[in-house]
Design an enzyme around this catalytic site. Structure first.
Site, mmCIF file in Angstrom:
data_model
loop_
_atom_site.group_PDB
_atom_site.id
_atom_site.type_symbol
_atom_site.label_atom_id
_atom_site.label_comp_id
_atom_site.label_asym_id
_atom_site.label_seq_id
_atom_site.Cartn_x
_atom_site.Cartn_y
_atom_site.Cartn_z
ATOM 1 N N HIS A 481 0.240 -1.462 0.022
ATOM 2 C CA HIS A 481 0.037 0.329 -0.378
ATOM 3 C C HIS A 481 1.021 1.361 -0.267
ATOM 4 O O HIS A 481 0.147 2.415 -0.633
ATOM 5 C CB HIS A 481 -0.836 -0.260 0.904
ATOM 6 C CG HIS A 481 -2.273 1.100 1.333
ATOM 7 N ND1 HIS A 481 -2.878 1.656 -0.210
ATOM 8 C CD2 HIS A 481 -3.776 1.058 1.568
ATOM 9 C CE1 HIS A 481 -3.516 1.884 -0.098
ATOM 10 N NE2 HIS A 481 -4.569 1.563 1.355
ATOM 11 N N ASP A 485 -1.812 2.205 -4.589
ATOM 12 C CA ASP A 485 -3.561 2.983 -3.573
ATOM 13 C C ASP A 485 -4.793 1.569 -4.292
ATOM 14 O O ASP A 485 -4.734 1.294 -4.350
ATOM 15 C CB ASP A 485 -3.826 3.913 -4.695
ATOM 16 C CG ASP A 485 -3.063 5.336 -4.167
ATOM 17 O OD1 ASP A 485 -2.481 4.948 -2.846
ATOM 18 O OD2 ASP A 485 -2.478 5.718 -5.245
#
Length: 510
Positions: A481, A485
């Site tokens: 992450h 995204d």
């Protein structure tokens, strides 16, 4: 005199700049000791010494640009004026001959273990002292962090001595055993001079320089220090003038991690085992491969911000297409048509649209890969390995199926080389072959994405307002992450789903 030349720098890389020399003319060097560091537009390459001896002269000074295989320096083997210099570093299973007793003794050496692998553990001896062996007959098996390596006999004869017993950790090019290639057994070859042996494996003392004395480390060492998050003062440089090498940084990181472990409160003692159960337990030492798997998986959790997103795919159309063409496919291409080629193609298709899933973090930069080296996770009796299919995005279904079959067989047989498991940009893991319905795969660092496949199971689905039974599979995408995204991860998984539910999209590049 032994020449030190520029090693292979990688695909499409034709030149490099000499960044740092760790040694100067007249310095003694050990086998595999770092001589200098080269810098290309993509990577930094350390150049080790091919032999033990003295650095005679430096041909390419710091700052010079050199091509592949260009001469960097010359090394004279052994001390000046000595009657007999030690032989140049032999190939794996090199020979050391003597004439006493009417036969020749042959040293069995540790073979080349692969890039960045400096040691191995002797796991199994297939022969014992006194056994007769044929040339190329397997003598023993070594286990490294990633692969098992078989050591063949370099000559026919009798095994007269085993130097490294089972369980012993040996360095690259250490002696494993001695063979007598004559008819009668002869005395084992004399042990190497202890001082020379020590030179090969011990870190030489640092120079007068060091941190705080305006000594600049090489780019690879600086990068390793930054990535490790440690201070320069914690690294004991062993290069020229006290410069640090990547090996020095690795040693400092190991020492730093060991110190807190030593000072931390001891783990809770294992509960006493009832007497009636004690005889029914079995304690087995973890293999080096299993230790490495454990360490890398934990490192992935500690380093990356791992998140997993899920979806499900209706496999009806893919299964129908496979069923219709599998016989013709196998007849023409000589390979079975499985599901992995569909998933590989679908992932390559999706990675073009969401390139950050095919990228990696390097310091403060994101490296986007304009190619797909697909890692295919494979379970073996020794543990999980991930062979890499290079340029999978340019391959046909048949080429992918053949590559997967060949890599899978080599993985099960323990024949994969280090090179075949390096450089992957994305990974697919198929837990469905073991019956897994749902799981969250762990990233394979430094990659930023891994797709988990699962078992195909018939389930009731609502199709156009009607309940129908469809072959469904859950998909799981674990991603880093830090650079991927949620929108990109979900988009990637949806594109894979669309390609599998309508395989014609792959043909039309939609």
């Amino acid at each position: 005199m032994t020449e030190v030349r520029v090693p292979t720098l990688g695909e499409s890389v034709t030149e490099a700049t000499v960044a740092t020399w760790f040694k100067k003319p007249g310095d003694a060097v050990a086998v595999d000791e770092m001589l200098c560091e080269l810098e290309t537009d993509k990577v930094t390459v350390e150049v080790p010494s091919p032999v033990a001896g003295t650095l005679s002269d430096i041909v390419a000074a710091e700052g010079e640009t050199v091509g592949v295989d260009a001469l960097l320096a010359n090394i004279s083997e052994g001390a000046a004026g000595a009657e007999s210099a030690p032989a140049a570093k032999p190939e794996p299973a090199a020979e050391a001959k003597e004439s006493s007793g009417g036969g020749e003794s042959v040293d069995v050496m540790v073979p080349t273990l692969g890039e960045s692998v400096s040691e191995a553990t002797v796991s199994t001896w297939f022969k014992k002292v006194g056994d007769t062996v044929a040339q190329d007959e397997m003598l023993c098996e070594l286990e490294t962090d990633k692969v098992s390596v078989e050591v063949p006999a370099p000559a026919a004869g009798t095994l007269t001595e085993i130097v490294a017993e089972e369980g012993t950790t040996v360095q690259a090019d250490a002696k494993l055993a001695v063979l007598s290639s004559g008819g009668a057994a002869v005395a084992a070859a004399p042990a190497p001079d202890e001082a020379a042996q020590g030179k090969q494996y011990q870190t030489p003392p640092a120079g007068d320089g060091g941190p705080g004395k305006d000594i600049k480390d090489g780019p690879a060492a600086e990068k390793a220090i930054a990535e490790a998050g440690i201070k320069r003062e914690q690294v004991q440089g062993t290069g020229r003038d006290g410069r640090a090498t990547k090996a020095d940084v690795a040693a400092a990181v190991a020492a730093a991690s060991a110190a807190p472990a030593a000072s931390a409160p001891a783990a809770a003692p294992r509960a006493p085992v009832p007497a009636e159960d004690a005889g029914r337990e079995e304690r087995v030492k973890m293999t080096r491969l299993r230790q490495t798997i454990a360490r890398r998986l934990k490192d992935a959790q500690n380093t990356a911000a791992i998140l997993t997103t899920y979806n499900e795919v209706d496999m009806t159309e893919t299964m129908a297409l496979r069923k219709e063409y599998k016989d013709l496919f196998e007849k023409k291409h000589g390979a079975r048509l499985g599901f992995m080629s569909f998933f590989t193609k679908a992932c390559c298709h999706a990675l073009k649209e969401v390139p950050e899933v095919n990228a990696e973090i390097d310091g403060n930069e994101i490296v986007y890969k304009n190619f797909v080296h697909m890692g295919i996770a494979a379970g073996t009796p020794q543990g999980l390995v991930v062979p890499v299919i290079r340029d999978a995005d340019k391959m046909s279904f048949a080429e992918i199926e053949k590559a997967i079959a060949e890599k899978g067989k080599r993985a099960r047989d323990g024949k994969l080389s280090m090179a075949e498991m390096q450089g992957g940009t994305f990974t697919i893991s198929n837990g469905g072959v073991y019956g897994s319905l749902m799981s969250s795969p762990i990233l394979n660092p430094p990659q930023s994405g891994i797709l988990g496949m699962h078992k195909i199971q018939d389930r009731p689905m609502v199709i156009n307002g009607e309940i129908k039974i469809r072959p469904m599979m859950y998909l799981a995408l674990s991603y880093d992450h830090r650079i991927v995204d949620g929108k990109g991860a979900v988009t990637f998984l949806v594109r894979v789903k669309e390609a599998l539910e309508d395989p014609r999209r792959l043909l039309m590049d939609l």
